[in-house]
Design an enzyme around this catalytic site. Structure first.
Site, short mmCIF file in Angstrom:
data_model
loop_
_atom_site.label_atom_id
_atom_site.label_comp_id
_atom_site.label_asym_id
_atom_site.label_seq_id
_atom_site.Cartn_x
_atom_site.Cartn_y
_atom_site.Cartn_z
N HIS A 72 0.85 -1.19 -0.05
CA HIS A 72 0.00 -0.14 0.06
C HIS A 72 0.79 1.35 0.05
O HIS A 72 1.80 1.24 0.88
CB HIS A 72 -1.11 0.21 1.26
CG HIS A 72 -2.03 -0.95 1.36
ND1 HIS A 72 -3.02 -1.01 2.28
CD2 HIS A 72 -2.42 -1.72 0.21
CE1 HIS A 72 -3.75 -1.95 1.96
NE2 HIS A 72 -3.33 -2.57 0.69
N TYR A 201 -9.70 4.73 6.58
CA TYR A 201 -10.32 5.09 8.01
C TYR A 201 -11.26 6.00 8.21
O TYR A 201 -11.19 7.39 7.51
CB TYR A 201 -8.98 5.61 8.84
CG TYR A 201 -7.92 4.94 9.15
CD1 TYR A 201 -6.87 4.54 8.06
CD2 TYR A 201 -7.74 4.08 10.33
CE1 TYR A 201 -5.63 3.81 8.47
CE2 TYR A 201 -6.62 2.99 10.59
CZ TYR A 201 -5.62 2.93 9.85
OH TYR A 201 -4.62 2.07 9.82
N PRO A 293 -5.44 -0.65 18.11
CA PRO A 293 -4.98 -1.10 16.93
C PRO A 293 -5.05 -0.08 15.78
O PRO A 293 -4.85 -0.15 14.72
CB PRO A 293 -6.03 -2.12 16.46
CG PRO A 293 -7.04 -2.07 17.43
CD PRO A 293 -6.69 -1.54 18.59
N LYS A 297 -0.18 -0.89 14.85
CA LYS A 297 1.54 -0.71 15.47
C LYS A 297 1.74 -2.17 16.33
O LYS A 297 2.74 -2.48 16.48
CB LYS A 297 1.50 0.39 16.41
CG LYS A 297 1.59 1.61 15.59
CD LYS A 297 2.86 1.67 14.68
CE LYS A 297 2.82 2.77 13.51
NZ LYS A 297 3.40 2.30 12.22
N TYR A 385 2.93 6.36 10.31
CA TYR A 385 2.25 5.13 10.01
C TYR A 385 3.26 3.90 9.19
O TYR A 385 2.95 2.88 9.50
CB TYR A 385 1.15 5.54 8.84
CG TYR A 385 0.19 4.54 8.63
CD1 TYR A 385 0.26 3.73 7.55
CD2 TYR A 385 -0.82 4.35 9.70
CE1 TYR A 385 -0.64 2.73 7.26
CE2 TYR A 385 -1.85 3.50 9.16
CZ TYR A 385 -1.82 2.59 8.09
OH TYR A 385 -2.70 1.48 7.83
P1 FAS Z 1 0.22 -12.77 21.53
O1 FAS Z 1 -0.86 -12.49 22.62
O2 FAS Z 1 -0.16 -12.75 20.03
O3 FAS Z 1 0.82 -14.16 21.93
C1 FAS Z 1 1.11 -14.68 23.28
C2 FAS Z 1 1.17 -16.03 23.43
O4 FAS Z 1 1.43 -16.36 24.45
C3 FAS Z 1 -0.45 -16.59 22.85
O5 FAS Z 1 -0.30 -17.83 22.00
C4 FAS Z 1 -0.82 -17.28 24.23
O6 FAS Z 1 -1.58 -18.35 24.13
C5 FAS Z 1 0.71 -17.58 24.82
N1 FAS Z 1 0.68 -17.69 26.34
C6 FAS Z 1 -0.13 -16.56 27.29
N2 FAS Z 1 -0.11 -16.83 28.48
C7 FAS Z 1 0.78 -18.01 28.43
C8 FAS Z 1 1.33 -18.93 29.44
N3 FAS Z 1 1.02 -18.55 30.88
N4 FAS Z 1 1.88 -19.91 29.23
C9 FAS Z 1 2.49 -20.10 27.87
N5 FAS Z 1 1.83 -19.57 27.01
C10 FAS Z 1 1.09 -18.43 27.18
N6 FAS Z 1 -2.42 -5.39 16.11
C11 FAS Z 1 -2.46 -4.75 14.90
O7 FAS Z 1 -1.28 -4.11 14.47
N7 FAS Z 1 -3.48 -4.36 14.35
C12 FAS Z 1 -4.70 -4.98 14.86
O8 FAS Z 1 -5.77 -4.96 13.86
C13 FAS Z 1 -4.79 -5.66 15.86
N8 FAS Z 1 -5.87 -6.52 16.25
C14 FAS Z 1 -5.93 -7.10 17.70
C15 FAS Z 1 -7.14 -7.66 18.09
C16 FAS Z 1 -7.10 -8.44 19.18
C17 FAS Z 1 -8.43 -9.08 19.87
C18 FAS Z 1 -5.93 -8.48 20.08
C19 FAS Z 1 -6.09 -9.31 21.37
C20 FAS Z 1 -4.72 -8.20 19.48
C21 FAS Z 1 -4.69 -7.37 18.22
N9 FAS Z 1 -3.54 -6.51 17.84
C22 FAS Z 1 -3.54 -5.94 16.72
C23 FAS Z 1 -2.26 -6.85 18.52
C24 FAS Z 1 -1.70 -8.00 18.12
O9 FAS Z 1 -1.57 -8.39 16.90
C25 FAS Z 1 -0.48 -8.22 19.10
O10 FAS Z 1 0.25 -7.02 18.93
C26 FAS Z 1 0.22 -9.35 18.69
O11 FAS Z 1 -0.56 -10.45 18.83
C27 FAS Z 1 1.39 -9.28 19.44
O12 FAS Z 1 2.06 -10.59 19.48
P2 FAS Z 1 2.70 -11.57 20.75
O13 FAS Z 1 3.46 -10.21 21.51
O14 FAS Z 1 3.36 -12.57 20.32
O15 FAS Z 1 1.26 -11.64 21.79
C1 PHB Z 2 -6.48 -4.97 9.98
O1 PHB Z 2 -6.19 -5.32 8.85
O2 PHB Z 2 -6.72 -5.70 10.88
C2 PHB Z 2 -5.97 -3.55 10.22
C3 PHB Z 2 -5.52 -2.59 9.56
C4 PHB Z 2 -5.41 -1.25 9.91
C5 PHB Z 2 -5.30 -0.99 11.13
C6 PHB Z 2 -5.86 -1.91 12.28
C7 PHB Z 2 -6.22 -3.11 11.80
O3 PHB Z 2 -5.13 0.31 11.76
#
Ligand code: FAS
Ligand code: PHB
Length: 390
Positions: A72, A201, A293, A297, A385
């Protein structure tokens, strides 16, 4: 069992760290609470900074995003019934973002880890980091009812916001948090994205909306919703109708709808835990920080934490130098707080807050108008961004 680095969590942070360490010949074991299928089933991020794409390539898993990612060059802001492009590529001297889902990133990393024959213990229960304030840390856990201890040199807490690692050091952590008075209702659908080359957005009087994608045949859309809404309150039809109401007429008229294959509500918060290093235990990714989100980031911050941590550990094992690990927390937090600021700012700008008074609403509208008509303001948005330089 013994390894050099025990990694808690097999999300993007843990898997990417494991891959980068393996590439450098450093043995590591991942302990994950859930099953691999459960981890893959979570729908989350979708936009990768170039730094993250480069890291995936460095980790030997760049083929997926190279083949399936969509580059993009711009984003679009919709407000006041009109669409305003922000030429991110032009404003940042040619830098871009890539649309490629976190699910696909996780899949690629899992596949590479399996191919390399690296140890990942899924469905590990009661994972507990121990003795990390000395030089012989350990991690205990249970698997299929048996107790195990993993001896190691370092522990990487990559276990997300609800993980055990930050809890293990809670008396040594300073926490900074802001919870937002709304959530995001997200829908994934196998329909062509309405805007395949620019994330859109929207800020309408009905609230925030976002038009994104996972591929040219799979779309990801969001609308701001009240925190007490439940997914069952939202039929697909209600979602599509609401999304259309929040966009300009042209875009609304071009939305291709279809059955949702995933629908969920995520709360929004800003959160930072300081510091990110405790003796031989290091926090990375969501275990240490959360961003709303809006700025895309979360996943990218996790990737740069892992870049810094893997470099520090490689330096330690190859040169016996503690310099990188001693500066890990300070280097990460400098970048984390800039991403926290940007994500808070863009969230404040693009959402409708229940307690906003007339003056604050007028200021928000003036800031949007200034942003899209000022090269300086648009450049500031664009450079954050695409991701600030490492
Ligand atoms: P994660 O949470 O992905 O991974 C942590 C891992 O540790 C999981 O697999 C979990 O099962 C495991 N774990 C937890 N406790 C444990 C324990 N006690 N023992 C062993 N394992 C354990 N970011 C964006 O940039 N854009 C988005 O649109 C976006 N949407 C999101 C929506 C949701 C619902 C959430 C929760 C997050 C979102 N995020 C988004 C942020 C997300 O992408 C995180 O930044 C990303 O998953 C971070 O990755 P990890 O640090 O690996 O954490
Ligand atoms: C997504 O594609 O999930 C997405 C894209 C841009 C954002 C957040 C989420 O700022």
């Amino acid at each position: 069992m013994r390894t050099q680095v025990a990694i808690i969590g097999a999300g993007p942070s843990g898997l990417l760290l494991g891959q980068l360490l393996h590439q450098a010949g450093i043995d590591n074991v991942i302990l994950e609470r859930q099953s691999g299928d459960y981890v893959l089933g979570r729908i989350r991020a979708g936009i990768l900074e170039q730094v993250t794409v480069d890291l995936l390539r460095e980790a030997g898993v760049g083929a997926g995003v190279a083949a399936g990612g969509t580059v993009h060059h711009s984003i679009e802001l919709v407000f006041g019934g009109a669409r305003h492009p922000i030429d991110v590529h032009g404003l940042t001297g040619g830098r871009v973002v890539t649309a490629y889902g976190q699910t696909e990133v996780t899949h690629d990393l899992m596949q590479a880890r399996r191919a390399a024959g690296l140890a990942t213990v899924y469905e590990a229960a009661d994972v507990t980091p121990l003795d990390f304030d000395g030089d012989r840390p350990r991690v205990s856990y249970r698997k299929d009812g048996s107790a195990h201890v993993l001896e190691c040199d370092f522990i990487a807490g990559c276990d997300g916001f609800h993980g055990v690692s930050r809890k293990a050091v809670k008396e040594h952590v300073s926490e900074y948090e802001k919870v937002y008075p709304f959530g995001w209702l997200g829908v994934l659908a196998d329909v062509p994205p309405v805007s395949p080359h620019a994330i859109v957005y929207g800020n309408s009087e009905r609230g925030f909306s976002l038009c994104s994608m996972r591929s040219l045949t799979r779309s990801r859309y969001y609308v701001q919703c009240p925190l007490d809404d439940k997914v069952d309150d939202w039929s697909d039809q209600r979602f599509w109708d609401e999304l259309r109401r929040r966009l300009d007429p042209d875009l609304a008229g071009r939305i291709v709808t279809g059955p949702s294959i995933e629908k969920s509500i995520a709360p929004l918060r800003s959160f930072v835990a300081e510091p990110m290093r405790f003796g031989r235990l290091f926090l990375a990714g969501d275990a240490a920080h959360i961003v709303p989100p809006t700025g895309a980031k979360g996943l990218n911050l996790a990737a740069t934490d892992v870049k810094y941590l893997s470099s520090a550990m490689i330096e330690f094992f190859s040169e016996r130098s503690p310099a990188g690990i001693d500066h890990y927390s300070q280097v990460c937090l400098k970048r984390v707080w800039k991403a926290e600021r940007f994500s808070w700012w863009l969230t404040s700008l693009m959402h409708r807050f229940p307690d906003t008074d007339g003056f604050a609403q007028k200021v928000q509208e003036a800031e949007l108008d200034y942003l899209v008509h000022s090269k300086a303001a648009s450049t500031a948005l664009a450079e954050n961004y695409v991701g600030l330089p490492l």
